[in-house]
Design an enzyme around this catalytic site. Structure first.
Site, PDB file in Angstrom:
ATOM      1  CD  GLU A 189      -2.856   1.032   2.476  1.00 49.69           C
ATOM      2  OE1 GLU A 189      -3.209  -0.094   2.867  1.00 49.69           O
ATOM      3  OE2 GLU A 189      -3.258   2.081   2.992  1.00 49.69           O
ATOM      4  CG  ASP A 213       1.273 -16.842  11.663  1.00 54.45           C
ATOM      5  OD1 ASP A 213       0.455 -16.154  11.011  1.00 54.45           O
ATOM      6  OD2 ASP A 213       0.998 -17.975  12.104  1.00 54.45           O
ATOM      7  CG  HIS A 272      -3.637   7.611   0.096  1.00 55.04           C
ATOM      8  ND1 HIS A 272      -2.864   6.497  -0.003  1.00 55.04           N
ATOM      9  CD2 HIS A 272      -4.274   7.500   1.276  1.00 55.04           C
ATOM     10  CE1 HIS A 272      -3.022   5.749   1.063  1.00 55.04           C
ATOM     11  NE2 HIS A 272      -3.874   6.335   1.868  1.00 55.04           N
TER      12      HIS A 272
HETATM   13  C1  MEV Z   1      -5.697   2.937   5.248  1.00 61.62           C
HETATM   14  O1  MEV Z   1      -5.010   1.769   4.869  1.00 61.62           O
HETATM   15  C2  MEV Z   1      -5.631   3.129   6.745  1.00 61.62           C
HETATM   16  C3  MEV Z   1      -6.502   4.270   7.288  1.00 61.62           C
HETATM   17  O2  MEV Z   1      -7.838   4.072   6.843  1.00 61.62           O
HETATM   18  C4  MEV Z   1      -6.405   4.160   8.794  1.00 61.62           C
HETATM   19  C5  MEV Z   1      -7.374   5.098   9.514  1.00 61.62           C
HETATM   20  O3  MEV Z   1      -8.432   5.429   8.957  1.00 61.62           O
HETATM   21  O4  MEV Z   1      -7.060   5.430  10.665  1.00 61.62           O
HETATM   22  C6  MEV Z   1      -6.047   5.591   6.788  1.00 61.62           C
END
Ligand code: MEV
Length: 408
Positions: free
Chosen positions: A61, A261, A359
């Site tokens: 990610e 794990d 993002h």
């Molecule tokens: C995304 O992978 C993780 C978030 O959704 C965590 C959150 O909302 O605290 C950004």
């Protein structure tokens, strides 16, 4: 990689072609047809109990590694993380059925505790020599179940630097005949519990309020935004699930990088989050007496630095070397700090700018690749997607076709 003291060979192991061979993979699981790759990144800025750490992370990610490094820098400004962890004690469960007198049988088991522990400690002299072994016996009486009453016996077993599934499962199996003769019942399942709540790790850290004077907010407004974001998770399981997912983004990435794990860690973390009967966040955020933000985390972290894939997987070994941890307890502490910082990164982004902005750039690159871009086309297509604020594969395909047409 000088900092981590890696050799040329270890460096090569991190790069393509140096990963798990098909032969090694074939010895790990069944019906192997290939090896599946994931990005391995390094998060920076971690100061933990006064020592610097580099954090290897395996994750698909975007923004996870960058977010973690950013959050670790905020906590560094407040003096870094303070961490602790319990002795590496696992629970081996034995389910005892058909016991004529369960309440009395429970007491017989407790009275025979020393005998049971002594027996369990004869099974693995090596772990005992290393300072581990059987520690305690606990017996829980389930008055009713879909098949009637049952006794549940817990063997608490210190597995030292291993994750410990093999050691504790072996001990639970071997103890069962003795448990049967003491109870007059029949032992059904004998298996570890992933709710490893004798093996907790903790981390805390302070973020100076000034470090949160972001996006035009005052320091106190910055702290308040974070507290509000946490409060949402504290009262709402729908939000707590996502809050904890963000924590596990960081923890799982280190768990995978070190060959541990991650399903075991996930199972333990979420069950621990629900231990009160309501699903709750794994972190807590507060304002301290100075007005700064203080965060803490506590969760079970049954991870090892010996045995299993940690030793078989060549890149896991290099990841452990980069971390430079002395053993399983220190590794668990690093992971707890990573979870706390990853949560800080997410809450900061969500409460101050919205997650999409940060993002977008990285996401655009993935979308460009999904549309078929390669080489320098990835950046060119991604830049156009961000500029147009339309990060979609169909648009990426159209841009790619356009750029190719221009090129030819
Ligand atoms: C995304 O992978 C993780 C978030 O959704 C965590 C959150 O909302 O605290 C950004």
């Amino acid at each position: 990689m000088e900092y981590a003291g890696l050799s040329h060979e270890e460096m090569a192991t991190l790069q393509s072609g140096g990963s798990l061979s098909i032969d090694q993979a074939d010895r790990m699981i069944e019906n192997v047809v290939g090896v599946y790759g994931l990005p391995l990144g390094i998060a920076t800025n971690f100061l933990l109990n006064g020592r610097d750490y580099l954090i290897p992370m395996v994750v698909e990610e975007p923004s996870v590694v960058a977010g973690l490094s950013y959050a670790a820098r905020l906590v560094r400004q407040g003096g870094g993380f303070q961490t602790s962890s319990d002795e590496p004690v696992m629970i081996g469960q034995m389910q005892v059925l058909d016991v004529p007198d369960p309440a009395a049988a429970r007491l017989r088991l407790l009275a025979a505790k020393e005998e049971l522990l002594t027996f369990a400690n004869q099974l693995d002299p090596i772990i005992v020599r290393l300072g581990g072994g059987a520690r305690d016996i606990q017996v829980r009486l389930m008055d009713d179940s879909p098949v009637g009453p049952m006794l549940v016996v817990h063997l608490l077993y210190d597995v030292r630097d291993a994750m410990g599934a093999n050691a504790v499962n072996t001990a639970a199996e071997a103890l069962s005949p003795l448990v049967e003769s003491l109870t007059g019942g029949r032992v059904g399942l004998r298996i570890l519990s992933n709710l490893a709540d004798h093996r907790l790790a903790r981390a805390q850290g302070v973020v100076p309020a000034e470090a949160l004077a972001l996006e035009g907010l005052t320091p106190q407004e910055g702290v308040q935004r974070l507290l509000e974001a946490y409060a949402f998770a504290a009262v709402d399981p729908y939000r707590a699930a996502t809050h904890n997912k963000g924590i596990m983004n960081g923890i799982d990435a280190v768990v995978i990088a070190t060959g541990n794990d991650w399903r075991a860690i996930e199972a333990g973390a979420h069950t621990y989050a629900a231990r009160s009967g309501t699903y709750r966040p794994l972190t807590a955020w507060e304002r301290n007496a100075n007005g700064d933000l203080v965060g803490s985390i506590e969760l079970p972290l049954a991870v090892g630095t010996v045995g299993g894939a940690t030793r078989v997987h060549p890149q896991a070994q290099v990841a452990l070397k980069i971390l430079g941890v002395s053993g399983a307890r220190e590794l668990a502490q690093v992971m707890a700090a990573v979870g706390l910082a990853q949560n800080l990164a997410a809450l900061r982004a969500l409460a101050m700018e919205g997650i999409q902005r940060g993002h977008m750039q990285l996401h655009a690159r993935q979308v460009a690749m999904a549309a078929g871009a390669s080489g320098d086309m990835v950046e060119r297509v991604a830049a156009r997607l961000v500029e147009e604020k339309v990060v979609r594969v169909d648009r990426a395909e159209a841009i790619l076709a356009e750029l190719r047409a221009q090129g030819s």
